[in-house]
Design a protein around this motif. Sequence first.
Motif, PDB file in Angstrom:
ATOM      1  N   ASN A 155      -8.815  -2.202  -2.194  1.00  0.00           N
ATOM      2  CA  ASN A 155      -8.587  -2.845  -0.235  1.00  0.00           C
ATOM      3  C   ASN A 155     -10.259  -3.450  -0.254  1.00  0.00           C
ATOM      4  O   ASN A 155     -11.446  -1.929  -0.567  1.00  0.00           O
ATOM      5  CB  ASN A 155      -7.994  -1.854   0.035  1.00  0.00           C
ATOM      6  N   THR A 206      -2.739 -10.404   4.583  1.00  0.00           N
ATOM      7  CA  THR A 206      -1.590  -9.391   4.340  1.00  0.00           C
ATOM      8  C   THR A 206      -2.291  -8.690   2.643  1.00  0.00           C
ATOM      9  O   THR A 206      -2.434  -7.982   2.447  1.00  0.00           O
ATOM     10  CB  THR A 206      -0.708  -9.482   4.906  1.00  0.00           C
ATOM     11  N   PHE A 207      -1.751  -9.945   1.775  1.00  0.00           N
ATOM     12  CA  PHE A 207      -2.368  -9.780   0.366  1.00  0.00           C
ATOM     13  C   PHE A 207      -2.976 -10.505  -0.330  1.00  0.00           C
ATOM     14  O   PHE A 207      -2.629 -11.357  -0.217  1.00  0.00           O
ATOM     15  CB  PHE A 207      -0.716  -9.385  -0.121  1.00  0.00           C
ATOM     16  N   ILE A 221       0.828 -15.091  -0.365  1.00  0.00           N
ATOM     17  CA  ILE A 221       0.044 -14.448  -1.196  1.00  0.00           C
ATOM     18  C   ILE A 221      -0.839 -15.434  -0.424  1.00  0.00           C
ATOM     19  O   ILE A 221      -0.778 -16.415  -0.484  1.00  0.00           O
ATOM     20  CB  ILE A 221       0.433 -15.196  -2.837  1.00  0.00           C
ATOM     21  N   ALA A 275      -5.261  -5.213  -0.758  1.00  0.00           N
ATOM     22  CA  ALA A 275      -4.039  -5.732   0.528  1.00  0.00           C
ATOM     23  C   ALA A 275      -5.272  -5.113   1.585  1.00  0.00           C
ATOM     24  O   ALA A 275      -5.809  -4.083   1.915  1.00  0.00           O
ATOM     25  CB  ALA A 275      -3.112  -4.216   0.420  1.00  0.00           C
ATOM     26  N   ALA A 277       4.330  -2.479   0.452  1.00  0.00           N
ATOM     27  CA  ALA A 277       3.442  -2.797  -0.092  1.00  0.00           C
ATOM     28  C   ALA A 277       4.383  -2.587  -1.964  1.00  0.00           C
ATOM     29  O   ALA A 277       3.904  -2.572  -3.303  1.00  0.00           O
ATOM     30  CB  ALA A 277       2.970  -1.001  -0.482  1.00  0.00           C
ATOM     31  N   PHE A 315       6.390  -4.793  -3.274  1.00  0.00           N
ATOM     32  CA  PHE A 315       5.157  -6.367  -4.068  1.00  0.00           C
ATOM     33  C   PHE A 315       5.178  -5.906  -5.680  1.00  0.00           C
ATOM     34  O   PHE A 315       4.685  -6.888  -6.215  1.00  0.00           O
ATOM     35  CB  PHE A 315       3.916  -6.017  -2.682  1.00  0.00           C
ATOM     36  N   MET A 319       1.749   0.349  -4.545  1.00  0.00           N
ATOM     37  CA  MET A 319       2.061  -1.155  -5.116  1.00  0.00           C
ATOM     38  C   MET A 319       1.718  -0.872  -6.068  1.00  0.00           C
ATOM     39  O   MET A 319       2.424  -1.850  -6.740  1.00  0.00           O
ATOM     40  CB  MET A 319       0.371  -2.272  -4.082  1.00  0.00           C
ATOM     41  N   ASP A 358       4.215 -11.715   4.947  1.00  0.00           N
ATOM     42  CA  ASP A 358       2.863 -11.092   4.742  1.00  0.00           C
ATOM     43  C   ASP A 358       1.799 -12.301   4.975  1.00  0.00           C
ATOM     44  O   ASP A 358       0.851 -13.175   4.565  1.00  0.00           O
ATOM     45  CB  ASP A 358       2.410 -11.769   3.015  1.00  0.00           C
TER      46      ASP A 358
END
Lengths: 282, 282, 118, 118
Positions: A57, A70-71, A115, A152, A165, A168, A248, B114
């Motif tokens: 992160n 978010t991702f 993404i 993330a 997560a 994902f 994740m 997301d």
Amino acid sequence: MAKVLGGITTSHIPAVGNAIQKEMYDDPYWKPFFDGYPKVHAWIKETKPDYVINIYNDHGLGFFLDRMPTFAIGAAHEYRNEDEGWGLPSLPPFPGAPELSWHIIESMVADEFDITSCQELAVDHGFVVPMQLFWPGAPNNPDMPRAVPISANTVQHPIPTLKRALDFGKALGRALRSFPEDAKIVILGTGGLSHQLDGERAGFINKEFDQYCLENIVSNPEELTKITRMELVEKAGAQGTEFLMWMMMRGALGDDVTEITRNYHIPISNTAAGTLLLECAA
Amino acid sequence: MAKVLGGITTSHIPAVGNAIQKEMYDDPYWKPFFDGYPKVHAWIKETKPDYVINIYNDHGLGFFLDRMPTFAIGAAHEYRNEDEGWGLPSLPPFPGAPELSWHIIESMVADEFDITSCQELAVDHGFVVPMQLFWPGAPNNPDMPRAVPISANTVQHPIPTLKRALDFGKALGRALRSFPEDAKIVILGTGGLSHQLDGERAGFINKEFDQYCLENIVSNPEELTKITRMELVEKAGAQGTEFLMWMMMRGALGDDVTEITRNYHIPISNTAAGTLLLECAA
Amino acid sequence: MDQPGYDYHIDIPGTTIFDGKQAMKGYALNKMCYDFNRAENREGFKADEEGWMTKYGLTEGQKAAIRSRNILQMIEEGGNIYYLAKLAGIFKLSVQDVGGLQTGRTTEEFQDFLQSQA
Amino acid sequence: MDQPGYDYHIDIPGTTIFDGKQAMKGYALNKMCYDFNRAENREGFKADEEGWMTKYGLTEGQKAAIRSRNILQMIEEGGNIYYLAKLAGIFKLSVQDVGGLQTGRTTEEFQDFLQSQA
Ligand SMILES: [Fe+3]
Ligand SMILES: [Fe+3]
């Protein structure tokens, strides 16, 4: 097709980078922490991964609140650790694996993950410290795999749920195993375990909850999806939400894993440090 | 609780902004296009929405390839249309609705979308032209609702699937209807219909496919989720992928809608222009 | 960049799918064009085309495409039409001019072609 | 900003949830701190604290919190600890110093507290 060898978790505390630089491996404060790594080194030497998926992160270097994904998945030829504000020296760039990045992005967007793709991305200690821990001298290590960074959001709520997560990770695993190259891949889940840096509750650590997480992430990660995000803040501390990276990583490994090594130590800096190496069934 | 009044689709071609500025409403080229809007104006005057969710796609102003989000939601106090490269004059800022933005973001991230949240966001013609079409003089129109911009990636593949776009809309609808304010909301889906700006196939327009989309988006949007993204490029043209915005809008309206007005005209600039006003059941 | 195995694209004649592969190929070119959102960068390019292209690290292929105002070649070199549109603005080309240039038509012929599909 | 109805947060004593509401409140402060990633901005702040805070549009509450090096107040004013950490770096405060300041302990007492949870 590519093969996922296994996953490794570790804390990524900035102080660790400093201790590595000063080679404080036998210092009484650091020894119980660094003792968690020889088995990981041996495993890496033996298995020799070609690619490393580094799930970390960002802590306010690669992203700001103007555009908070978010991702996010890196899709660059290389990744640089820029100055995070403390004037730490920059390392040479980490070699990327854009063809794998795009394969993952294509697969995961098709799989309904939204993404944010990043063709430029500065990486911070969350990415760099684990690389230094696992590949001493990184990126200048002859065994250094090419990297795909995945980040993330744990800076700003709403953060992703524990279920999202894990899901994902499952989608990531599908993407990796469909990569049409006879390659070996290792996945890192970095951050955590329990810690809180801010507020009157700063310094909060929760050994019991960490042990619960360590136990279940190996054998029963689905159980952990019952934890709400606010419970995670309450029990793991405000920054313990980094445990999402572990979820994740875990999702990508599949059901059948073997625990090769585990370490847990309180405290490193403000944090309960956890290390885990899980190998996927052949 | 808030109420979704309905949804409006429109093309957002830059040339339209120019035609509005020059008041070319009765010009032979423009009349068949502008004739699509009086019923929309009447409906807006009658229903007086408090908020407008403007679903558009950025064309290289708000986002670049260094950080390309699949779905981005603005969460700012106001939104400015900055220079897109042609030196067009900037308008006064459009007032935002950050409390609604955050409500949507909280709800949709909990719902496993997301989101990239944007606390600063420059908006381009994709956002501005529809506002000018529906609220003449925008943002200086006394009925101008406060806005939440939502942008989906159609610049770079992989773009979201048509199913994901429709599902996004459904989750958006749930978020809006749970907003605890006795407010009226209208949703715009802007862009399209068929057009292609680039390559030897530039100028491609597909009336038959557009009619198929117009028909199904009203009564059977699920049917459209069978279209793959590559089919969409093939049949709607490379930039006709903007139809994803229509799908997102449509998902938020629910099953029971009434078509109030429809217009379709070829060409405006390089594009088949479509306008549709769908009212939600009370 | 080689992108093994993820070739889900269907062949659509006259159409280049702007995907990761193209985006990486065209990054410098698109970055330069993206920065044309700001007037000062447009002026910088106009004042010294060659120097500006070098500053952004354009490849030889990208530079050649711009020198010859060849839109199809810009796309071949990874250019994305949304970013290239800002460059077209500097060259005072309309969307129909750009359409004509790519399809071997005059602007009027291109407009007629659009109209013919009504 | 008022955020009606989405108050799903549970009360966690001594913990501020950094959500949209806090993020909007703290935007100028966090933006200034984010920009401390670059050495030139750190130098700018050190050379003229007041001028630098005004340049970034900090609120009076944010300025007062920084003047008094009051971390809890910075958080109250919307500061996020990850961005504030860069400011703490300028003040030469370690993470344990920051922990002590927020919990009314000396740095040593804070370290002992951490150790006590082993
Ligand atoms: Fe961290
Ligand atoms: Fe458009």
